[in-house]
Write an enzyme that holds these catalytic residues in place. Sequence first.
Site, PDB file in Angstrom:
ATOM      1  N   GLY A  29       9.318 -68.008 -40.316  1.00 14.88           N
ATOM      2  CA  GLY A  29       9.413 -69.454 -40.179  1.00 14.88           C
ATOM      3  C   GLY A  29       8.413 -69.998 -39.205  1.00 14.88           C
ATOM      4  N   VAL A  42      12.504 -64.521 -39.392  1.00 13.83           N
ATOM      5  CA  VAL A  42      13.904 -64.848 -39.686  1.00 13.83           C
ATOM      6  C   VAL A  42      14.613 -63.557 -40.077  1.00 13.83           C
ATOM      7  CG1 VAL A  42      15.448 -66.226 -41.109  1.00 13.83           C
ATOM      8  CG2 VAL A  42      13.192 -67.122 -40.499  1.00 13.83           C
ATOM      9  N   ASP A  47       8.305 -82.988 -45.581  1.00 14.86           N
ATOM     10  CA  ASP A  47       7.853 -81.788 -46.280  1.00 14.86           C
ATOM     11  C   ASP A  47       8.835 -81.433 -47.391  1.00 14.86           C
ATOM     12  OD1 ASP A  47       6.057 -79.819 -46.880  1.00 14.86           O
ATOM     13  OD2 ASP A  47       6.798 -78.405 -45.357  1.00 14.86           O
TER      14      ASP A  47
END
Length: 955
Positions: free
Chosen positions: A616, A621, A733
């Site tokens: 990320g 992650v 986004d």
Amino acid sequence: MAAQSLLLLFCLAVGVLLARGQSAADTTGFISIDCGLLEHSSYVNEATKLPYSPDAGFTADGGTSYNVSAEYNDTPYNRLHPQVLSLRSFPGPPGRRGCYTLSSFVAGTSKYLIRATFLYGNYDGLNKLPLLFDLYLGVNFWKTVNISKPDLLHVAEVIAYVPADSVQVCLVSTGSGTPFISTLELRPLKDTLYPLVNITQGLVLIGRWNFGGLDLIRYPDDPYDRAWVPMNRPGEWYNISTMSKVAMEVDDHRKPSYDVPSVVMQTAVKPVNTTENLIWFPWDGEPNRVYPMPGLLPVLYFAELEILDSKHERLFFIRAQRNKSWVLLGGLDYLKTDVVSRNAPYPFVSPLENYITLRAANATAVRQLFNNNSTILPPFINAAELFTPISTANIGTDAQDVSAITAIKAKYQIKKNWVGDPCAPKTLVWDGLNCTYPISRPQRITSINMSFGGLSGDISSYFANLKAIQYLDLSHNKLTGSIPDGLSQLPSLVLLDLTGNDLSGTIPFGLLIRIQDGNLTLRYGHNPNLCSNSSSCQAAKKNLHSKTSIYIAVIIVAAVVLGGLVVLLLVIIRKQGRIKPHNEESDVQARSRNRRFTYTELKVMTSNFHRVLGEGGFGLVYDGFLEDGTQVAVKLRSQSSNQGVREFLTEAQNLTGIHHRNLVTLIGYCKDGEYMALVYEYMSKGNLQDKLRGRDHSDGCLTWRQRLRIALESAQGLEYLHKACSPPFIHRDVKTSNILLDANLKAKVADFGLMKAFNHDGDTHVSTARVVGTPGYLAPEYATALMLTEKSDVYSFGVVLLEVITGQPPFVQIPPTQPTHIMKWVQQRLSSGDIEGVVDARMQGGYDVNSVWKVTDLALECTDRTPEQRPTMTRVMAQLLEYLELEESRSTFYTSADGDTNGIIYTESSRDPSSSSSMYATDQSTSDVAQSSTTLRMGPNSGRASTVDTGPAAR
Ligand SMILES: *[C@@H]1O[C@H](CO)[C@@H](O)[C@H](O)[C@H]1NC(C)=O
Ligand SMILES: *[C@@H]1O[C@H](CO)[C@@H](O)[C@H](O)[C@H]1NC(C)=O
Ligand SMILES: *[C@@H]1O[C@H](CO)[C@@H](O)[C@H](O)[C@H]1NC(C)=O
Ligand SMILES: *[C@@H]1O[C@H](CO)[C@@H](O)[C@H](O)[C@H]1NC(C)=O
């Protein structure tokens, strides 16, 4: 007409009440209100020796006090009863209520006599009659008051069961004049009295007569202060009387069911004309709007006042209505009261039919019955009460709701029509309230709209006591202070609108959890001092602003680079108790209400960071599990990340402040020395992009219906960001890789750590230093002019929709052509009418062409070059919902072959009320007549003992 003349009688019966040497009865629980009387001017009424109070303490609902005009001051009745000289009127439009609340009830007593009187006396100088208005006992219609003469005292009396510890008496305008009231009295009765009165049935008085009496008898002769009106017809009736005391009959429990004062029973009348040997008198109901055909219930009282020898027999017939059959009455006891009543009311017939008639039996009948040659004596009667039953079955609003809304009304000093019961009757529900009306259970308040109500002060904590409320709209007021946490305890609350107030503080954690669980929508825009994202209050925000910009820029770079690689995964915390605020080192931390983990805990959770799920914005992650086995994703900040501590925490709080079922949510975070991490819900089905591209090989291709649902859910998440957050958030986004799917393919929008709030009210766009987002999804005005609005997200979402339809990426490359933007690609194909050529072939035709057309149109609208031409997310959401519903109804039509066919339900044809009576009408002589279990000894014609009615009515 008959009723009126009786009222007149009541008025004229001015005799002085004689002290009869008995000690005054208990007046505990008596309430005697002289309406309109000046405050602090209580007095004792001369006639009854009962104290009367002004009405100030009993009505909170305004109204205006008046006195009757001078010409009515000096009538004999009024001199004796000064309580009718003042009055209170309640002006207002039809439907406006004026209410009195009577409480201070006597423990162990549920039956009350409630009496209101009305003397117009031209108090308003308008001399405008007739005057009509409605009277309610609590939420139950009582009667229509019809004032036809200025000097006539109108009496409304009801005996009713009051299960609560207070009852309201309300006057309701019907548009035929201003309601007013002169006196209001409440008298507790013994529960054993008036067995016809029960929780669902009250008795409205038509008349209460003392035959052969001279004076109006009230308290103290009648311990319940019933008013017995003298009834005489000189020349037609002889008065008979005795000095001896008359006892009441007692029932099996040694308690009288009716308790008529001896002094009333000591007088009676008998006919003058012994040839006719007849007593008759009219009785009449008062038809009204609610009871156009009121039933009639007589209660007749008899006590033999003469000692009879063996040569004389008292035997007579009673008939309650003309053309009805007679019932025989005989064997009455000397100086002992017998009661004749009946269970069910007589049906209403025309006033001309309503005569009670008493007729002596003839010698033949006596011979047949007693086998002797006794002389028949004339009939007599001592007293009578005539009632019309009303329903008291309406229960009214739940007591807790009433006390809460009453407190709210008082706090904000609400005027409107907030008087009487909040929900009932349905026609008089308080403005802005909606209620449920369950059968035979109390009503509940389910919604309150106090929008634009001019409310000031803080939000009343009493709102949290309205346990059935679903919608609470307090928008556009001047409310200050913080949002009470108690609101989160309202189990049914689905919408809380606090828009446009001056609230401050943070959004309570409990509410955030509710929002996170997806069962509450909170609107709180335009509250400049409210910490909308739990990161900071407005004051602090100014400080943070510059740093926030930096951090946003920082992560945004990372995001652009990493694009859709990251899958963010969250866990929904189900147990609120798991998330505990902790004691904080810093302000910012203090507002992060999520669970805080230690680094050691993270290590345990992730098995020492064993499995990487993805990468990320600021690090890797990892897969992990909470103690309870819930799978989570742990996003650990890498040592090399240049994201600062404060920015990290701010991001964490950005995430925690926003909760919606279609947005990924943060469970907790770690800030343990150097180590920082965010813990998210695990989304087991990955992201939408992988699903569409078929990179996920697990389980086939998404159906059209699944795609529509995912699109709708994503739209809901975005709509929430745009509309429910204040200031609104722009995701910036939006893309298929940021739409994550849980095990049930429920969609949640992720990675809005990138988004940035509109910081200034009134800004229509936000300029940022550099373009962020993902190529292919960027709205043209943003990519070229850095103009960022919510419509930029709409554009990106349009691209998502096109991907959902086509299964293609934002840049479609079908060799040998150059990569084309998906919007152009779709437009080109559609221009040749080729919708089939657009749709994802993997769906293999499993869709409705119309539905695809509609969604494609919507997608192209979203990707319009001009931001103003694009729909809002709210509209997009609404359209998608509509399309999905269409699609689902279509699919259902084709798939539900099992169809639960409802069996035809055969019901017995509802029983005609008249037919039920025929079941009992086997013997003309005993059917449909007044009956008494003890005094109806013989059938008149048969010579045999007739059936004895042992129903509760007679006893
Ligand atoms: C009250 O009395 C009426 C008339 O006798 C009867 O129909 C009704 O069922 C009673 N209600 C209750 C709750 O007992
Ligand atoms: C009594 O009633 C009978 C029958 O109606 C009538 O004929 C008679 O005149 C009446 N007697 C008196 C004294 O009024
Ligand atoms: C006397 O009463 C009986 C029984 O009600 C009735 O049949 C008869 O006709 C009556 N006789 C007279 C003379 O009124
Ligand atoms: C009643 O009177 C009739 C005729 O007047 C007579 O025949 C009969 O015996 C008497 N009955 C009694 C019980 O006295």
